[in-house]
Design an enzyme around this catalytic site. Structure first.
Site, PDB file in Angstrom:
ATOM      1  N   HIS A  17       0.854  -1.321  -0.258  1.00 57.45           N
ATOM      2  CA  HIS A  17      -0.260  -0.192   0.097  1.00 57.45           C
ATOM      3  C   HIS A  17       0.828   0.815   0.545  1.00 57.45           C
ATOM      4  CE1 HIS A  17       1.150  -0.294   3.913  1.00 57.45           C
ATOM      5  NE2 HIS A  17       0.331   0.920   4.191  1.00 57.45           N
ATOM      6  N   LYS A  60       9.402  -3.063   3.356  1.00 59.04           N
ATOM      7  CA  LYS A  60      10.821  -2.459   4.180  1.00 59.04           C
ATOM      8  C   LYS A  60      10.648  -3.692   5.805  1.00 59.04           C
ATOM      9  CE  LYS A  60      14.371  -0.357   5.394  1.00 59.04           C
ATOM     10  NZ  LYS A  60      15.082  -1.007   5.644  1.00 59.04           N
ATOM     11  N   LYS A 107       3.441  -1.318  12.146  1.00 57.94           N
ATOM     12  CA  LYS A 107       4.598  -0.449  12.772  1.00 57.94           C
ATOM     13  C   LYS A 107       4.764   0.447  11.955  1.00 57.94           C
ATOM     14  CE  LYS A 107       7.806  -3.301  14.497  1.00 57.94           C
ATOM     15  NZ  LYS A 107       8.608  -4.726  14.497  1.00 57.94           N
ATOM     16  N   LYS A 162       9.039  -8.665   5.380  1.00 57.80           N
ATOM     17  CA  LYS A 162      10.711  -9.778   5.977  1.00 57.80           C
ATOM     18  C   LYS A 162      11.515 -11.007   5.111  1.00 57.80           C
ATOM     19  CE  LYS A 162      12.176  -8.985  10.566  1.00 57.80           C
ATOM     20  NZ  LYS A 162      11.856  -8.136  11.194  1.00 57.80           N
TER      21      LYS A 162
HETATM   22  P1  NAD Z   1      20.839 -10.204  18.306  1.00 57.67           P
HETATM   23  O1  NAD Z   1      20.933 -11.247  16.816  1.00 57.67           O
HETATM   24  O2  NAD Z   1      21.413  -8.812  18.020  1.00 57.67           O
HETATM   25  O3  NAD Z   1      20.340 -10.125  19.428  1.00 57.67           O
HETATM   26  C1  NAD Z   1      19.634 -11.204  19.922  1.00 57.67           C
HETATM   27  C2  NAD Z   1      20.533 -12.027  21.208  1.00 57.67           C
HETATM   28  O4  NAD Z   1      18.802 -12.805  21.626  1.00 57.67           O
HETATM   29  C3  NAD Z   1      21.310 -12.783  21.228  1.00 57.67           C
HETATM   30  O5  NAD Z   1      22.633 -12.298  21.685  1.00 57.67           O
HETATM   31  C4  NAD Z   1      21.077 -14.295  21.689  1.00 57.67           C
HETATM   32  O6  NAD Z   1      21.844 -14.984  22.096  1.00 57.67           O
HETATM   33  C5  NAD Z   1      19.740 -14.010  22.149  1.00 57.67           C
HETATM   34  N1  NAD Z   1      18.984 -14.849  22.413  1.00 57.67           N
HETATM   35  C6  NAD Z   1      18.235 -16.112  22.036  1.00 57.67           C
HETATM   36  N2  NAD Z   1      17.661 -16.778  22.196  1.00 57.67           N
HETATM   37  C7  NAD Z   1      17.594 -16.203  23.700  1.00 57.67           C
HETATM   38  C8  NAD Z   1      16.871 -16.925  25.238  1.00 57.67           C
HETATM   39  N3  NAD Z   1      15.854 -18.204  24.431  1.00 57.67           N
HETATM   40  N4  NAD Z   1      17.194 -16.413  25.786  1.00 57.67           N
HETATM   41  C9  NAD Z   1      17.887 -15.207  25.899  1.00 57.67           C
HETATM   42  N5  NAD Z   1      18.995 -14.458  25.271  1.00 57.67           N
HETATM   43  C10 NAD Z   1      18.353 -15.464  24.097  1.00 57.67           C
HETATM   44  O7  NAD Z   1      19.422  -9.526  17.652  1.00 57.67           O
HETATM   45  P2  NAD Z   1      18.787  -8.240  17.896  1.00 57.67           P
HETATM   46  O8  NAD Z   1      18.904  -7.564  15.742  1.00 57.67           O
HETATM   47  O9  NAD Z   1      19.127  -7.838  19.269  1.00 57.67           O
HETATM   48  O10 NAD Z   1      16.991  -8.616  17.476  1.00 57.67           O
HETATM   49  C11 NAD Z   1      17.025  -9.357  19.169  1.00 57.67           C
HETATM   50  C12 NAD Z   1      14.587  -8.842  18.703  1.00 57.67           C
HETATM   51  O11 NAD Z   1      14.541  -7.689  18.198  1.00 57.67           O
HETATM   52  C13 NAD Z   1      14.174 -10.194  17.633  1.00 57.67           C
HETATM   53  O12 NAD Z   1      13.326 -10.652  17.364  1.00 57.67           O
HETATM   54  C14 NAD Z   1      14.401  -8.748  16.281  1.00 57.67           C
HETATM   55  O13 NAD Z   1      12.945  -9.411  15.183  1.00 57.67           O
HETATM   56  C15 NAD Z   1      13.504  -7.395  16.666  1.00 57.67           C
HETATM   57  N6  NAD Z   1      14.321  -6.110  16.601  1.00 57.67           N
HETATM   58  C16 NAD Z   1      15.577  -5.923  16.232  1.00 57.67           C
HETATM   59  C17 NAD Z   1      15.411  -5.230  15.397  1.00 57.67           C
HETATM   60  C18 NAD Z   1      16.888  -4.369  14.801  1.00 57.67           C
HETATM   61  O14 NAD Z   1      17.066  -3.110  14.203  1.00 57.67           O
HETATM   62  N7  NAD Z   1      17.958  -5.908  14.867  1.00 57.67           N
HETATM   63  C19 NAD Z   1      14.402  -3.865  15.218  1.00 57.67           C
HETATM   64  C20 NAD Z   1      12.750  -4.684  15.261  1.00 57.67           C
HETATM   65  C21 NAD Z   1      12.706  -5.259  16.177  1.00 57.67           C
END
Ligand code: NAD
Length: 501
Positions: A95, A100, A124, A136
């Site tokens: 839309h 992204k 979002k 995604k």
């Molecule tokens: P990342 O890979 O940098 O960090 C995730 C961390 O979680 C890792 O250090 C991993 O070891 C840890 N982890 C994995 N399983 C785990 C568990 N069971 N218990 C505790 N820790 C655990 O990833 P990120 O970029 O920080 O993303 C984290 C979440 O945030 C995801 O759901 C992602 O979709 C969401 N997110 C990220 C962004 C971004 O800009 N990076 C933006 C929006 C949403």
């Protein structure tokens, strides 16, 4: 006041739930169908849609995932063996263009998950008024099992596949980092895309989250975590709202527990600590630790970088089980790892007054309902972790304009401030000190502008969804309010296109 009506989508199967690959986590008390991430997102959508009066077909169009590209390609490993890599890209809604959304590397990723995450991205972007549709991507690998060369080959081949099928481009679909990907992967994506599309002037805008010297933007790396802090701060700023939760206003002294100490978790921890919060426990994949006096975030990061784990941090206590972290007594619980952290298995034992969803989909729909009934405030993912896509939007704008934010006006602003101070000096016949000059004479540079735009976005969006929730008069949680906001905004787009009434 808006009244809910029976869900008009009860029979719509626009987004057909698909089962994931083996190993997708499923708590035992929730059935396999219920725990499908896509079902969760769609269930939340239906709940919100029931509060709107939009046409059924329009709601179906908003809900359905428009396109999914499923691919498989061979990887020659460093030892000469060949492995088949499975990957996806889902574009939920066009839309607004481009679409992204991040790319994650995870062995558990599957089609259901990328479609769910793509839908969340559409909602979002609408909630924070970022003019993109949602998308995604996912590659089903555990990055720890691959060398840097192998990761580069996987990322470049994935980009090649996306380019071939027109699933990437600055005006088409723009990926970004997500779980287990970062600036390095984004640099490989940009380089591959530009090599294939040599004449595209805006080629760098094909991906965001790039290193700064390759068209990235200052402030992107910390954007999601910082946005989480701005969102929590806003939720804690209203005296009546915090009183209803049994808390005092402000971040000061709040006891905070964080699951996941990666990009989002670390930067949220850091900015919350700077804002006066106390990080009393942190959990990682290999275990959780607590320190009631507060874990010093920067020292914890240094410890992790040196030892490869947060475990054994001096002064901290290891929890007997990793996931008991979620049930600790605290004011704010921040799941910042992956989806389905809070399910019906543990929802009743959550003691936090605020659950701040930094991760995507960390609370199942049923668990979220239970928390709402218990008076726990869940700040939803569809709003709270939007800081990343907000600053990605700024990066994309920078790539299209081919100029760094602040480059044109910084010195002009500094001279204007100097001029004002001199006028004050001559009007008061008093010399102002160097400290006043230093504090006042500062033109905004790129990072200042990014932080300012991010804060403005998160604050305004919170107020918008909180107002909608107030109109619902206690009938619905903040997640539903955010989705009503998203549905209304996307519906308006379709109406303006003249496609739906
Ligand atoms: P990342 O890979 O940098 O960090 C995730 C961390 O979680 C890792 O250090 C991993 O070891 C840890 N982890 C994995 N399983 C785990 C568990 N069971 N218990 C505790 N820790 C655990 O990833 P990120 O970029 O920080 O993303 C984290 C979440 O945030 C995801 O759901 C992602 O979709 C969401 N997110 C990220 C962004 C971004 O800009 N990076 C933006 C929006 C949403």
């Amino acid at each position: 006041m808006m009244e809910p009506r029976p869900s008009p989508l009860a029979t719509i199967d626009g987004a057909i739930p698909r089962d994931g690959v083996a190993g997708h986590r499923r708590p035992e008390t929730e059935s396999m169908e219920k725990i499908s991430f896509l079902n969760q997102v769609n269930r939340n959508f239906d709940k919100a849609a029931a509060f709107t009066s939009h046409d059924r077909t329009l709601l179906e169009q908003i809900k359905v995932c428009n396109s999914v590209y499923r691919m498989a390609f061979p990887l020659r490993r460093d030892d000469g063996t060949i492995e088949v890599i499975h990957a996806w890209r889902a574009e939920h809604s066009q839309h607004k263009m481009p679409t992204k959304g991040g790319i994650r590397f995870s062995p558990d990723v599957n089609e259901d998950e990328v479609m769910a995450l793509a839908a969340l991205m559409s909602y979002k972007c609408a909630v924070v008024n970022v003019p993109f549709g949602g998308a995604k991507g996912g590659v089903a690998i555990n990055r720890k099992n691959y060398s840097a060369h192998e990761l580069e080959r996987i990322t470049r081949r994935y980009t090649f596949e996306l380019t071939k099928k027109n699933f990437i481009g600055p005006g088409v679909d723009v990926p970004a980092p997500d779980y287990a990907t970062g600036p390095q992967e984004m640099a490989w994506i940009a380089d591959t895309y530009i090599s294939l599309q040599r004449n595209e002037l805006d080629g760098l805008g094909c991906v965001t989250g790039k290193p700064v010297h390759l068209g990235g933007i200052r402030g992107r790396r910390e954007a999601t975590g910082l946005g989480v802090t701005y969102g929590i701060r806003e939720a804690c700023s209203n005296a009546a709202d915090t009183k209803a939760l049994g808390l005092t206003p402000g971040l000061d002294g709040k006891r905070i527990v964080i699951q996941g100490f990666g990009n989002v978790g670390y930067h949220a921890a850091k900015s919350l600590e700077e804002g006066g919060g106390r990080i009393v426990a942190v959990g990682e994949a290999d275990g959780s630790i607590s320190l009631p006096a507060g874990l010093p975030v920067e020292k914890l990061l240094e410890h992790r970088q040196e030892k490869g784990t947060i475990m054994g941090f001096p002064g901290s206590t290891a929890l007997p089980e990793r996931d008991l972290l979620l049930e600790l007594d605290c004011d704010i619980l921040i799941p910042a790892a992956l989806e389905n952290a809070i399910t019906l298995n543990n929802a009743a034992r959550i003691k936090a007054r605020i659950v701040a969803e930094a991760a995507n989909g960390p609370t199942t729909a049923e668990a979220s309902d239970q928390l709402f009934q218990r008076g726990v405030l869940v700040i939803p993912d569809s709003y709270l972790n939007a800081g990343g896509v907000t600053v990605s939007y700024f990066e994309w704008l920078k790539n299209l304009s081919h100029v760094r934010f602040g480059r044109m006006e910084k010195r002009f602003e500094e001279r204007a401030f100097q001029h004002v101070l001199r006028v004050v000096e001559s009007a008061t016949a008093k010399k102002l000190g160097d400290d006043i000059y230093r504090a006042m004479v500062h033109g905004a540079d790129e990072k200042d502008l990014v932080y300012s735009g991010l804060e403005e976005t998160m604050v305004n969006a919170y107020q918008e969804i909180r107002e909608i929730q107030k109109r619902l008069d206690g009938q619905a949680d903040l997640r539903t309010a955010a989705l009503i906001d998203a549905i209304d905004k996307i519906a308006r787009c379709y109406a303006e296109m003249g496609i739906f009434p």
